[in-house]
Write a protein that holds these residues in place. Structure first.
Motif, PDB file in Angstrom:
ATOM      1  N   UNK A 102       9.178   4.135  -8.525  1.00 29.38           N
ATOM      2  CA  UNK A 102      10.315   3.445  -7.916  1.00 29.38           C
ATOM      3  C   UNK A 102      11.606   3.694  -8.680  1.00 29.38           C
ATOM      4  N   UNK A 103      12.668   3.990  -7.940  1.00 35.12           N
ATOM      5  CA  UNK A 103      14.010   4.069  -8.518  1.00 35.12           C
ATOM      6  C   UNK A 103      14.505   2.635  -8.704  1.00 35.12           C
ATOM      7  N   UNK A 104      15.142   2.322  -9.827  1.00 33.05           N
ATOM      8  CA  UNK A 104      15.516   0.927 -10.090  1.00 33.05           C
ATOM      9  C   UNK A 104      16.678   0.391  -9.265  1.00 33.05           C
TER      10      UNK A 104
ATOM     11  N   UNK B 287       0.816  -1.228   0.000  1.00 32.75           N
ATOM     12  CA  UNK B 287       0.000   0.000   0.000  1.00 32.75           C
ATOM     13  C   UNK B 287       0.843   1.268   0.000  1.00 32.75           C
ATOM     14  N   UNK B 288       1.971   1.251   0.713  1.00 34.96           N
ATOM     15  CA  UNK B 288       2.850   2.424   0.726  1.00 34.96           C
ATOM     16  C   UNK B 288       3.400   2.694  -0.671  1.00 34.96           C
ATOM     17  N   UNK B 289       3.863   1.666  -1.349  1.00 38.33           N
ATOM     18  CA  UNK B 289       4.409   1.853  -2.687  1.00 38.33           C
ATOM     19  C   UNK B 289       3.348   2.365  -3.650  1.00 38.33           C
ATOM     20  N   UNK B 290       2.119   1.864  -3.505  1.00 36.52           N
ATOM     21  CA  UNK B 290       1.018   2.353  -4.346  1.00 36.52           C
ATOM     22  C   UNK B 290       0.710   3.812  -4.046  1.00 36.52           C
ATOM     23  N   UNK B 291       0.728   4.176  -2.759  1.00 29.35           N
ATOM     24  CA  UNK B 291       0.509   5.572  -2.370  1.00 29.35           C
ATOM     25  C   UNK B 291       1.564   6.478  -2.996  1.00 29.35           C
ATOM     26  N   UNK B 292       2.827   6.052  -2.955  1.00 30.85           N
ATOM     27  CA  UNK B 292       3.909   6.860  -3.520  1.00 30.85           C
ATOM     28  C   UNK B 292       3.768   6.991  -5.031  1.00 30.85           C
ATOM     29  N   UNK B 293       3.306   5.938  -5.686  1.00 30.92           N
ATOM     30  CA  UNK B 293       3.031   6.022  -7.126  1.00 30.92           C
ATOM     31  C   UNK B 293       1.962   7.086  -7.408  1.00 30.92           C
ATOM     32  N   UNK B 294       0.869   7.027  -6.650  1.00 28.82           N
ATOM     33  CA  UNK B 294      -0.246   7.953  -6.879  1.00 28.82           C
ATOM     34  C   UNK B 294       0.147   9.389  -6.563  1.00 28.82           C
ATOM     35  N   UNK B 295       1.011   9.562  -5.569  1.00 31.45           N
ATOM     36  CA  UNK B 295       1.446  10.909  -5.181  1.00 31.45           C
ATOM     37  C   UNK B 295       2.621  11.393  -6.022  1.00 31.45           C
ATOM     38  N   UNK B 296       3.116  10.541  -6.922  1.00 30.22           N
ATOM     39  CA  UNK B 296       4.271  10.865  -7.776  1.00 30.22           C
ATOM     40  C   UNK B 296       5.482  11.265  -6.939  1.00 30.22           C
ATOM     41  N   UNK B 297       5.709  10.517  -5.858  1.00 28.51           N
ATOM     42  CA  UNK B 297       6.862  10.744  -4.983  1.00 28.51           C
ATOM     43  C   UNK B 297       7.888   9.648  -5.253  1.00 28.51           C
ATOM     44  N   UNK B 298       9.073  10.042  -5.666  1.00 27.57           N
ATOM     45  CA  UNK B 298      10.128   9.076  -5.971  1.00 27.57           C
ATOM     46  C   UNK B 298      10.514   8.284  -4.722  1.00 27.57           C
ATOM     47  N   UNK B 299      10.606   6.954  -4.887  1.00 26.23           N
ATOM     48  CA  UNK B 299      11.058   6.145  -3.758  1.00 26.23           C
ATOM     49  C   UNK B 299      12.091   5.130  -4.216  1.00 26.23           C
ATOM     50  N   UNK B 300      12.879   4.674  -3.245  1.00 29.38           N
ATOM     51  CA  UNK B 300      13.965   3.748  -3.517  1.00 29.38           C
ATOM     52  C   UNK B 300      14.049   2.740  -2.382  1.00 29.38           C
ATOM     53  N   UNK B 301      14.268   1.484  -2.725  1.00 26.26           N
ATOM     54  CA  UNK B 301      14.325   0.437  -1.719  1.00 26.26           C
ATOM     55  C   UNK B 301      15.732   0.319  -1.144  1.00 26.26           C
TER      56      UNK B 301
END
Length: 223
Positions: free
Chosen positions: A191-193, A147-161
């Protein structure tokens, strides 16, 4: 153990790691703790947020990056961090340590409050450059992370694992897990690759992570 990043050719070079070392050697001071959206401090410097399941090692990563063992509280009790803690790194960057999620034993009203606080912060933070999503190397991405990753997608916030606790898993098992995590990230547009592989205990991957984060720093505040 696997290298500091996956895929290996995405690792920062020596000059980037040195720039990262210098950045994180700057004074890092506690700025504010926000238990609700009204307590979130104004946008200032470029901001990096650290988030993940309870007991995944967020505070340990912040401490390892800054070299300050007591900067962020490290607790053996999951769900102990109940607010967003903000730290000023010199005059170039802000670090945000978010409450852990997925701790089912926490009171329901607390879970609802933490979730609302995290969502409010992620959706409305203009200075937020990237969210570092911490994943335990022993377990990989779990249903509570999605759900967090989906939220970040919808908010267009770059994330990295950032894979944590890599010292607690066999190298062969981690080598099998990383392509699975990468495949999942490929389905998320925000998501950053590049995946960072770390151990706060052994300081594995910390220099490479600093080297990657320094590229997000801006010497000028955004205010």
């Amino acid at each position: 153990m696997a290298g500091a990043v996956y895929p290996p050719d995405a690792a920062p070079d020596a000059s980037e790691e040195e720039s990262g070392r210098l950045l994180f050697a700057a004074p890092c001071l506690f700025v504010a703790g926000a238990a609700d959206p009204s307590g979130i401090p104004p946008d200032t410097f470029p901001e990096i947020a650290f988030v993940g399941r309870s007991n995944v090692g967020k505070s340990s990563i912040v401490n390892a990056l800054t070299g300050q063992n007591a900067l962020a509280r490290v607790s053996r009790t999951p769900g102990r961090t109940r607010q967003i803690n903000f730290f000023a790194l010199g005059e170039r960057m802000t670090l945000a340590d978010l409450p852990g999620y997925g701790y089912a034993a926490a009171p329901k009203h607390e879970i609802i409050r933490w979730t609302g606080l995290i969502e409010s912060y992620l959706r409305g933070r203009a200075s937020l450059r990237r969210v570092m999503v911490l994943i335990d190397s022993r377990f990989g991405i779990k249903d509570t992370d999605r759900p967090l990753m989906t939220l970040l997608d919808k908010a267009a916030v770059s994330f990295q694992v950032v894979m944590t606790k890599a010292d607690a898993v066999k190298a062969a098992e981690l080598d099998k897990l990383l392509p699975i995590v990468a495949k999942t990230l490929a389905t998320h547009p925000a998501a950053h690759p590049t995946i960072h592989i770390t151990s706060s205990h052994e300081k594995t991957g910390i220099a490479a992570l600093r080297g990657a984060l320094v590229a997000l720093a801006d010497p000028k505040p955004t205010r």
